[in-house]
Design a protein around this motif. Structure first.
Motif, PDB file in Angstrom:
ATOM      1  N   ASP A   1      39.866  44.115  51.357  1.00 22.50           N
ATOM      2  CA  ASP A   1      39.126  43.585  52.133  1.00 22.50           C
ATOM      3  C   ASP A   1      39.404  44.242  53.894  1.00 22.50           C
ATOM      4  OD1 ASP A   1      37.754  41.670  50.157  1.00 22.50           O
ATOM      5  OD2 ASP A   1      37.905  40.321  50.845  1.00 22.50           O
ATOM      6  N   LYS A   2      40.450  44.202  54.493  1.00 21.98           N
ATOM      7  CA  LYS A   2      40.601  44.668  55.830  1.00 21.98           C
ATOM      8  C   LYS A   2      40.363  46.210  55.751  1.00 21.98           C
ATOM      9  CE  LYS A   2      44.442  44.834  58.147  1.00 21.98           C
ATOM     10  NZ  LYS A   2      46.193  44.284  58.578  1.00 21.98           N
ATOM     11  N   LEU A   3      40.853  47.279  54.873  1.00 18.39           N
ATOM     12  CA  LEU A   3      40.739  48.134  54.673  1.00 18.39           C
ATOM     13  C   LEU A   3      38.996  49.186  54.353  1.00 18.39           C
ATOM     14  CD1 LEU A   3      44.019  48.815  52.758  1.00 18.39           C
ATOM     15  CD2 LEU A   3      43.467  49.649  55.657  1.00 18.39           C
TER      16      LEU A   3
ATOM     17  N   ALA B   1      37.811  42.311  44.704  1.00 14.80           N
ATOM     18  CA  ALA B   1      38.047  43.428  46.131  1.00 14.80           C
ATOM     19  C   ALA B   1      37.524  44.913  45.741  1.00 14.80           C
ATOM     20  CB  ALA B   1      38.897  43.065  46.797  1.00 14.80           C
ATOM     21  N   MET B   2      38.490  45.764  44.830  1.00 16.68           N
ATOM     22  CA  MET B   2      38.708  46.791  44.326  1.00 16.68           C
ATOM     23  C   MET B   2      36.868  47.531  44.547  1.00 16.68           C
ATOM     24  SD  MET B   2      41.658  46.471  41.938  1.00 16.68           S
ATOM     25  CE  MET B   2      41.964  48.757  41.544  1.00 16.68           C
ATOM     26  N   ARG B   3      36.415  46.675  43.406  1.00 14.51           N
ATOM     27  CA  ARG B   3      34.726  46.765  43.173  1.00 14.51           C
ATOM     28  C   ARG B   3      33.664  46.682  43.995  1.00 14.51           C
ATOM     29  NH1 ARG B   3      30.488  44.058  42.504  1.00 14.51           N
ATOM     30  NH2 ARG B   3      31.400  41.649  42.311  1.00 14.51           N
ATOM     31  N   MET B   4      34.515  46.324  45.349  1.00 16.69           N
ATOM     32  CA  MET B   4      33.310  45.995  46.823  1.00 16.69           C
ATOM     33  C   MET B   4      33.729  46.939  46.931  1.00 16.69           C
ATOM     34  SD  MET B   4      30.696  43.873  45.683  1.00 16.69           S
ATOM     35  CE  MET B   4      30.369  43.665  47.614  1.00 16.69           C
ATOM     36  N   CYS B   5      35.488  47.504  47.268  1.00 17.53           N
ATOM     37  CA  CYS B   5      35.536  48.199  48.923  1.00 17.53           C
ATOM     38  C   CYS B   5      35.182  50.060  48.962  1.00 17.53           C
ATOM     39  CB  CYS B   5      37.207  48.525  48.434  1.00 17.53           C
ATOM     40  SG  CYS B   5      37.962  49.235  49.363  1.00 17.53           S
TER      41      CYS B   5
ATOM     42  N   ILE C   1      39.727  55.063  58.199  1.00 17.17           N
ATOM     43  CA  ILE C   1      40.416  56.050  56.715  1.00 17.17           C
ATOM     44  C   ILE C   1      39.022  56.089  55.163  1.00 17.17           C
ATOM     45  CG2 ILE C   1      42.799  54.867  56.645  1.00 17.17           C
ATOM     46  CD1 ILE C   1      41.310  52.394  54.570  1.00 17.17           C
ATOM     47  N   SER C   2      39.337  56.884  54.572  1.00 16.02           N
ATOM     48  CA  SER C   2      38.088  57.144  53.650  1.00 16.02           C
ATOM     49  C   SER C   2      38.309  57.089  51.745  1.00 16.02           C
ATOM     50  CB  SER C   2      37.778  58.571  53.290  1.00 16.02           C
ATOM     51  OG  SER C   2      37.481  59.009  54.852  1.00 16.02           O
ATOM     52  N   VAL C   3      40.192  57.089  51.829  1.00 19.80           N
ATOM     53  CA  VAL C   3      40.928  56.856  50.160  1.00 19.80           C
ATOM     54  C   VAL C   3      42.024  55.478  50.708  1.00 19.80           C
ATOM     55  CG1 VAL C   3      42.294  57.644  48.776  1.00 19.80           C
ATOM     56  CG2 VAL C   3      40.016  59.454  49.682  1.00 19.80           C
ATOM     57  N   ILE C   4      41.970  54.706  49.062  1.00 11.57           N
ATOM     58  CA  ILE C   4      43.046  54.256  49.405  1.00 11.57           C
ATOM     59  C   ILE C   4      44.133  54.347  47.670  1.00 11.57           C
ATOM     60  CG2 ILE C   4      43.908  50.981  49.052  1.00 11.57           C
ATOM     61  CD1 ILE C   4      41.320  50.714  50.573  1.00 11.57           C
TER      62      ILE C   4
ATOM     63  N   SER D   1      50.303  33.932  42.004  1.00 13.13           N
ATOM     64  CA  SER D   1      49.324  34.196  43.748  1.00 13.13           C
ATOM     65  C   SER D   1      49.074  34.322  44.709  1.00 13.13           C
ATOM     66  CB  SER D   1      48.836  32.634  43.468  1.00 13.13           C
ATOM     67  OG  SER D   1      48.897  31.603  42.332  1.00 13.13           O
ATOM     68  N   GLU D   2      50.085  33.661  45.735  1.00  9.33           N
ATOM     69  CA  GLU D   2      50.181  34.143  46.784  1.00  9.33           C
ATOM     70  C   GLU D   2      49.349  36.577  47.030  1.00  9.33           C
ATOM     71  OE1 GLU D   2      53.013  34.231  50.847  1.00  9.33           O
ATOM     72  OE2 GLU D   2      53.646  33.166  49.375  1.00  9.33           O
ATOM     73  N   LEU D   3      50.685  36.696  46.695  1.00  7.98           N
ATOM     74  CA  LEU D   3      51.003  37.806  46.672  1.00  7.98           C
ATOM     75  C   LEU D   3      49.436  38.892  46.625  1.00  7.98           C
ATOM     76  CD1 LEU D   3      51.826  40.585  47.173  1.00  7.98           C
ATOM     77  CD2 LEU D   3      53.190  40.910  45.001  1.00  7.98           C
ATOM     78  N   LEU D   4      48.814  38.052  45.431  1.00  9.54           N
ATOM     79  CA  LEU D   4      47.132  38.585  44.370  1.00  9.54           C
ATOM     80  C   LEU D   4      46.343  38.062  46.134  1.00  9.54           C
ATOM     81  CD1 LEU D   4      47.430  36.742  41.362  1.00  9.54           C
ATOM     82  CD2 LEU D   4      46.441  39.674  42.099  1.00  9.54           C
ATOM     83  N   GLY D   5      46.490  37.031  46.409  1.00 11.51           N
ATOM     84  CA  GLY D   5      45.751  36.882  47.780  1.00 11.51           C
ATOM     85  C   GLY D   5      45.488  37.508  48.770  1.00 11.51           C
ATOM     86  N   ARG D   6      46.815  38.117  49.265  1.00 16.73           N
ATOM     87  CA  ARG D   6      47.730  39.342  49.928  1.00 16.73           C
ATOM     88  C   ARG D   6      46.864  40.577  49.835  1.00 16.73           C
ATOM     89  NH1 ARG D   6      53.426  39.322  51.131  1.00 16.73           N
ATOM     90  NH2 ARG D   6      52.964  39.945  52.833  1.00 16.73           N
ATOM     91  N   LEU D   7      46.780  40.831  48.634  1.00 20.47           N
ATOM     92  CA  LEU D   7      46.496  42.211  48.245  1.00 20.47           C
ATOM     93  C   LEU D   7      44.894  42.405  48.332  1.00 20.47           C
ATOM     94  CD1 LEU D   7      46.225  44.899  47.175  1.00 20.47           C
ATOM     95  CD2 LEU D   7      46.584  44.414  44.728  1.00 20.47           C
TER      96      LEU D   7
END
Length: 255
Positions: free
Chosen positions: A44-46, A96-100, A52-55, A33-39
């Motif tokens: 969100d930060k990126l 987060a991936m969807r909204m990034c 940057i344009s691409v992750i 859970s902690e790792l998912l929270g950090r990802l």
């Protein structure tokens, strides 16, 4: 930035306009859970980083890409609230991936199970190796892939997600996955994949960032209800995880 190995690790390296986010865990790159929270927080930060344009999303090592949710944490779920919180981890990452605002390119170097398949499906473009078979094993341990289903179905359709989820012990090879549209490109080995991925990401990052951002919004049209939907699915999955069926299946699985 690293963390103690028990909760896994997360590192971000920025190379020009490309941010490479690498997650890892000794248990086949599974997620606590902690790792998912950090990802989630990192994405969100990126998303707000105008440099940057691409992750590129990748995992450690040359074996499994991601074994899904942490088994140890799943076993420890003891009430409905804990269950909902645990399964909300993947809900938050997918949202987060969807909204990034950045295009996310997945690098899948090996086998992928459960939540890991959801992660790959939530990328906008995916490079994979021939070794990257996938499996939705949830039914075999008494739960169902409810949280990730919208992300997976968006890529491969209802028929293919039925085929995948109703045969939870069966691996689907990388070419099946590509044919269904979840992988964009499949390579013989990691060396070839990395060479092509680097070239692709740099090329993508050279395009107009505003155009990439507007395209991303269009690619994810009709998904704004996922904020609520995925959390509802997490609550249902949490309830399933408390069943005797699941507790027994997991203890057998662990042995």
């Amino acid at each position: 930035m690293g963390t103690n190995r028990e909760n896994g690790s997360l590192y971000t390296k920025i190379d020009g306009k490309v941010a490479v986010v690498e997650f890892g865990h000794p248990a086949s790159n599974s997620f606590t859970s902690e790792l998912l929270g950090r990802l989630t927080a990192e994405l969100d930060k990126l998303s707000e980083n105008s440099n940057i344009s691409v992750i590129v999303l990748k995992s450690e090592g040359d074996r499994a890409f991601c074994a899904g949710a942490s088994f140890d944490e799943l076993v420890a779920v003891s009430n409905l609230e804990e269950g909902k919180v645990f399964f909300s981890g993947f809900a938050h990452v997918i949202n987060a991936m969807r909204m990034c605002s950045k295009i996310i390119v997945g690098r899948v170097q090996g086998k992928t199970v459960g939540g890991g398949v959801g992660l790959a499906a939530a990328c906008d473009y995916v490079f994979a190796t021939e070794a990257s078979a996938i499996r939705l094993s949830e039914l075999s341990i008494g739960i169902a892939p409810l949280v990730i289903a919208p992300a997976v179905e968006r890529k491969i359709g209802a028929a293919a997600i039925s085929e995948l989820s109703l045969a939870p012990t069966e691996w689907k090879n990388a070419y099946w996955v590509k044919e269904k549209g979840l992988f964009s490109k499949v390579f013989d080995d990691i060396t070839e994949l990395d060479k092509e991925l680097d070239f692709f990401a740099q090329k993508l990052a050279a395009y107009n960032p505003d155009a990439l951002e507007e395209l991303k919004k269009v690619l994810w049209k009709n998904t704004s209800h996922w904020d609520k939907l995925l959390l509802e699915r997490a609550a249902i999955t949490g309830k399933l995880a408390l069943s005797d069926f699941t507790k027994n299946a997991i203890s057998k699985f662990k042995k």
